[in-house]
Design a protein around this motif. Structure first.
Motif, PDB file in Angstrom:
ATOM      1  N   PHE A   1      -6.156 -19.043  13.705  1.00 18.69           N
ATOM      2  CA  PHE A   1      -6.829 -20.332  13.864  1.00 18.69           C
ATOM      3  C   PHE A   1      -6.969 -20.701  15.338  1.00 18.69           C
ATOM      4  O   PHE A   1      -8.048 -21.062  15.816  1.00 18.69           O
ATOM      5  CB  PHE A   1      -6.040 -21.401  13.104  1.00 18.69           C
ATOM      6  CG  PHE A   1      -6.527 -22.804  13.323  1.00 18.69           C
ATOM      7  CD1 PHE A   1      -7.707 -23.250  12.749  1.00 18.69           C
ATOM      8  CD2 PHE A   1      -5.795 -23.691  14.092  1.00 18.69           C
ATOM      9  CE1 PHE A   1      -8.151 -24.545  12.944  1.00 18.69           C
ATOM     10  CE2 PHE A   1      -6.232 -24.988  14.293  1.00 18.69           C
ATOM     11  CZ  PHE A   1      -7.415 -25.419  13.717  1.00 18.69           C
ATOM     12  N   ILE A   2      -5.878 -20.593  16.088  1.00 25.05           N
ATOM     13  CA  ILE A   2      -5.891 -21.041  17.485  1.00 25.05           C
ATOM     14  C   ILE A   2      -6.713 -20.093  18.356  1.00 25.05           C
ATOM     15  O   ILE A   2      -7.417 -20.527  19.278  1.00 25.05           O
ATOM     16  CB  ILE A   2      -4.451 -21.212  17.991  1.00 25.05           C
ATOM     17  CG1 ILE A   2      -3.796 -22.379  17.243  1.00 25.05           C
ATOM     18  CG2 ILE A   2      -4.415 -21.451  19.501  1.00 25.05           C
ATOM     19  CD1 ILE A   2      -2.356 -22.598  17.523  1.00 25.05           C
ATOM     20  N   ASN A   3      -6.667 -18.795  18.086  1.00 23.41           N
ATOM     21  CA  ASN A   3      -7.458 -17.855  18.887  1.00 23.41           C
ATOM     22  C   ASN A   3      -8.959 -18.062  18.719  1.00 23.41           C
ATOM     23  O   ASN A   3      -9.740 -17.686  19.594  1.00 23.41           O
ATOM     24  CB  ASN A   3      -7.078 -16.415  18.548  1.00 23.41           C
ATOM     25  CG  ASN A   3      -5.734 -16.019  19.119  1.00 23.41           C
ATOM     26  OD1 ASN A   3      -5.180 -16.695  19.986  1.00 23.41           O
ATOM     27  ND2 ASN A   3      -5.182 -14.909  18.642  1.00 23.41           N
ATOM     28  N   LEU A   4      -9.372 -18.659  17.593  1.00 17.36           N
ATOM     29  CA  LEU A   4     -10.799 -18.945  17.414  1.00 17.36           C
ATOM     30  C   LEU A   4     -11.309 -19.981  18.406  1.00 17.36           C
ATOM     31  O   LEU A   4     -12.518 -20.090  18.627  1.00 17.36           O
ATOM     32  CB  LEU A   4     -11.057 -19.438  15.981  1.00 17.36           C
ATOM     33  CG  LEU A   4     -11.281 -18.364  14.919  1.00 17.36           C
ATOM     34  CD1 LEU A   4     -11.407 -18.999  13.548  1.00 17.36           C
ATOM     35  CD2 LEU A   4     -12.507 -17.519  15.228  1.00 17.36           C
ATOM     36  N   THR A   5     -10.394 -20.754  19.007  1.00 21.65           N
ATOM     37  CA  THR A   5     -10.798 -21.731  20.027  1.00 21.65           C
ATOM     38  C   THR A   5     -11.539 -21.043  21.171  1.00 21.65           C
ATOM     39  O   THR A   5     -12.412 -21.647  21.805  1.00 21.65           O
ATOM     40  CB  THR A   5      -9.552 -22.452  20.576  1.00 21.65           C
ATOM     41  OG1 THR A   5      -8.789 -22.956  19.489  1.00 21.65           O
ATOM     42  CG2 THR A   5      -9.935 -23.588  21.493  1.00 21.65           C
ATOM     43  N   SER A   6     -11.194 -19.798  21.451  1.00 16.84           N
ATOM     44  CA  SER A   6     -11.803 -19.065  22.569  1.00 16.84           C
ATOM     45  C   SER A   6     -13.144 -18.448  22.228  1.00 16.84           C
ATOM     46  O   SER A   6     -13.823 -17.912  23.115  1.00 16.84           O
ATOM     47  CB  SER A   6     -10.846 -17.964  23.042  1.00 16.84           C
ATOM     48  OG  SER A   6      -9.618 -18.508  23.481  1.00 16.84           O
ATOM     49  N   LEU A   7     -13.560 -18.510  20.976  1.00 13.46           N
ATOM     50  CA  LEU A   7     -14.808 -17.860  20.569  1.00 13.46           C
ATOM     51  C   LEU A   7     -16.004 -18.417  21.328  1.00 13.46           C
ATOM     52  O   LEU A   7     -16.901 -17.673  21.716  1.00 13.46           O
ATOM     53  CB  LEU A   7     -14.996 -18.019  19.057  1.00 13.46           C
ATOM     54  CG  LEU A   7     -16.243 -17.391  18.438  1.00 13.46           C
ATOM     55  CD1 LEU A   7     -16.277 -15.875  18.672  1.00 13.46           C
ATOM     56  CD2 LEU A   7     -16.315 -17.696  16.942  1.00 13.46           C
ATOM     57  N   VAL A   8     -16.013 -19.718  21.578  1.00 16.36           N
ATOM     58  CA  VAL A   8     -17.142 -20.339  22.277  1.00 16.36           C
ATOM     59  C   VAL A   8     -17.262 -19.787  23.694  1.00 16.36           C
ATOM     60  O   VAL A   8     -18.349 -19.419  24.148  1.00 16.36           O
ATOM     61  CB  VAL A   8     -16.974 -21.871  22.302  1.00 16.36           C
ATOM     62  CG1 VAL A   8     -18.151 -22.516  23.032  1.00 16.36           C
ATOM     63  CG2 VAL A   8     -16.864 -22.420  20.888  1.00 16.36           C
ATOM     64  N   ASP A   9     -16.138 -19.728  24.421  1.00 20.70           N
ATOM     65  CA  ASP A   9     -16.163 -19.207  25.796  1.00 20.70           C
ATOM     66  C   ASP A   9     -16.586 -17.748  25.831  1.00 20.70           C
ATOM     67  O   ASP A   9     -17.271 -17.306  26.763  1.00 20.70           O
ATOM     68  CB  ASP A   9     -14.784 -19.357  26.439  1.00 20.70           C
ATOM     69  CG  ASP A   9     -14.432 -20.807  26.726  1.00 20.70           C
ATOM     70  OD1 ASP A   9     -15.361 -21.589  27.024  1.00 20.70           O
ATOM     71  OD2 ASP A   9     -13.249 -21.170  26.638  1.00 20.70           O
ATOM     72  N   MET A  10     -16.161 -16.976  24.845  1.00 20.15           N
ATOM     73  CA  MET A  10     -16.539 -15.562  24.798  1.00 20.15           C
ATOM     74  C   MET A  10     -18.027 -15.372  24.530  1.00 20.15           C
ATOM     75  O   MET A  10     -18.651 -14.435  25.034  1.00 20.15           O
ATOM     76  CB  MET A  10     -15.757 -14.847  23.693  1.00 20.15           C
ATOM     77  CG  MET A  10     -14.261 -14.761  23.888  1.00 20.15           C
ATOM     78  SD  MET A  10     -13.538 -13.945  22.430  1.00 20.15           S
ATOM     79  CE  MET A  10     -11.787 -14.175  22.752  1.00 20.15           C
ATOM     80  N   ALA A  11     -18.591 -16.261  23.715  1.00 22.67           N
ATOM     81  CA  ALA A  11     -19.949 -16.019  23.212  1.00 22.67           C
ATOM     82  C   ALA A  11     -21.042 -16.554  24.127  1.00 22.67           C
ATOM     83  O   ALA A  11     -22.159 -16.009  24.140  1.00 22.67           O
ATOM     84  CB  ALA A  11     -20.091 -16.632  21.821  1.00 22.67           C
TER      85      ALA A  11
END
Length: 380
Positions: free
Chosen positions: A346-356
């Motif tokens: 759940f918490i690692n998904l927070t970084s998905l925006v920055d990665m994408a």
């Protein structure tokens, strides 16, 4: 499937359009039921909104209804690929409240199961990352073959291949027989090291893998820290943080292993870090099967009912996907008064925006695959 969000004027050509595209929740590569709302300029991602909750099961409130012991098999259902690690974190939290310590043999068995779990998680994640890159199911099948051999071990000791319900407060449910120890020894000294080397040889210098992964989905160390990322996602961005070293639990302070770290923060390094960690897990497992002592596997009697004194505790482990923590509050009754899970998926998904942001729409599925999520843990 998509809609036009904005258009400046009639004279503008199609290149001026911003499109909003839904990926999921039914998309087969969203690793369950997960939705990404992607804003595009042509094929370039301007923004991405992760939408979760399609699998929500009210895990934490049900955990407050269950007794302390009933929650042990309930933790299996979080990251359902890694039930042994889930058991470990919850057991540590409740053991802090109870003031009990497992016997030496039980500690070795726990670490053995946790590192076998880390290995099977990472090899599975790499197999399906290749699936997300378009290699379809062939690499995943090679990975699943090795995972099945580890699940044979889990089935022999717990009676179940996935929902193991194996840990107990103060130890483990059943001992490991000499035959099973010998099977683990053969796996960690012979077969599994060879299979990691084969995967490395086939994939790491593969032209298509490098083209699709290098420099794609970059997450800087500063972004990873700001987003509270942990596990391979954090360490692939150059931050050598591992709970097993930062706050050692069980017997990890006696074991020799390195905290794997990579520095580019892209999909390629998140793939490489899992290869590195599989090798370190094998190194730990070799020490465990070499040094495991004889003795009891449980402090106290077999558990049918557990009395937990009032208090609060946080137990955390370095799960395969990152820091997995359980916050438990007891008021002296048979069930927890409060029960909360710090779920790394759940918490690692927070970084998905920055990665994408700035990537192409074709890269979204690969970026998501490189995070390695399980929706049972995301939605809880």
């Amino acid at each position: 499937m998509y809609r036009v969000l904005k258009r400046a004027s009639e004279e503008d050509d199609l290149h001026a359009d911003t499109l909003v595209v839904n990926l999921g929740p039914q998309h087969p590569s969203t690793h369950g039921v997960f939705r990404m709302v992607v804003s595009l300029s042509e094929e370039t991602i301007l923004d991405l909104k992760p939408v979760m909750g399609y699998l929500h099961r009210n895990h934490e409130k049900i955990g407050e209804r269950n007794t302390f012991l009933q929650n042990m098999p309930f933790t299996d259902r979080l990251d359902y690929l890694c039930s042994m690690s889930n058991n470990f974190g919850y057991a540590l939290a409740v053991e802090k409240l109870m003031g009990v310590k497992p016997p030496e043999r039980a500690e070795y068995i726990r670490v053995m199961m946790a590192e076998l779990t880390r290995f099977l998680n990472h090899i599975f994640a790499i197999g399906f990352l290749l699936n997300d890159l378009g290699a379809y199911f062939t690499p995943a099948l090679y990975a699943i073959e090795e995972r099945e051999l580890i699940l044979d071990i889990f089935e022999a000791v717990s009676g179940s291949r996935m929902m193991c319900n194996y840990f107990r407060f103060g130890g483990v449910a059943r001992d490991v027989s000499p035959d099973i120890l010998e099977k683990v020894r053969r796996l960690v000294y012979d077969r599994l090291p060879r299979k990691v080397d084969e995967m490395d040889e086939f994939l790491t210098r593969n032209e298509i893998v490098r083209e699709r992964c290098e420099g794609v989905g970059v997450l800087t160390a500063e972004q990873a820290i700001a987003n509270s990322a942990s596990g391979p996602v954090l360490r692939a961005s150059g931050v050598p943080y591992d709970v097993r070293r930062a706050e050692p639990y069980s017997i990890y302070d006696r074991l020799e292993f390195d905290v794997a770290v990579r520095y580019h923060g892209d999909i390629y390094d998140r793939y490489l870090i899992r290869l590195d960690e599989m090798r370190q897990s094998l190194r730990i497992l070799q020490q465990v099967v070499r040094d495991i002592p004889e003795g009891p596997i449980m402090t106290g009697k077999p558990q049918y009912q557990v009395r937990v004194p009032p208090g609060e505790a946080y137990g955390r482990v370095e799960g395969p996907k990152g820091e997995l923590g359980f916050y438990v509050v007891s008021n002296g009754k048979p069930n927890p008064w409060r029960y909360h899970v710090r779920a790394p998926s759940f918490i690692n998904l927070t970084s998905l925006v920055d990665m994408a942001r700035g990537a192409k729409v074709a890269d979204v599925v690969a970026i998501l695959g490189s995070i390695d999520i399980v929706l049972g843990e995301v939605d809880r």
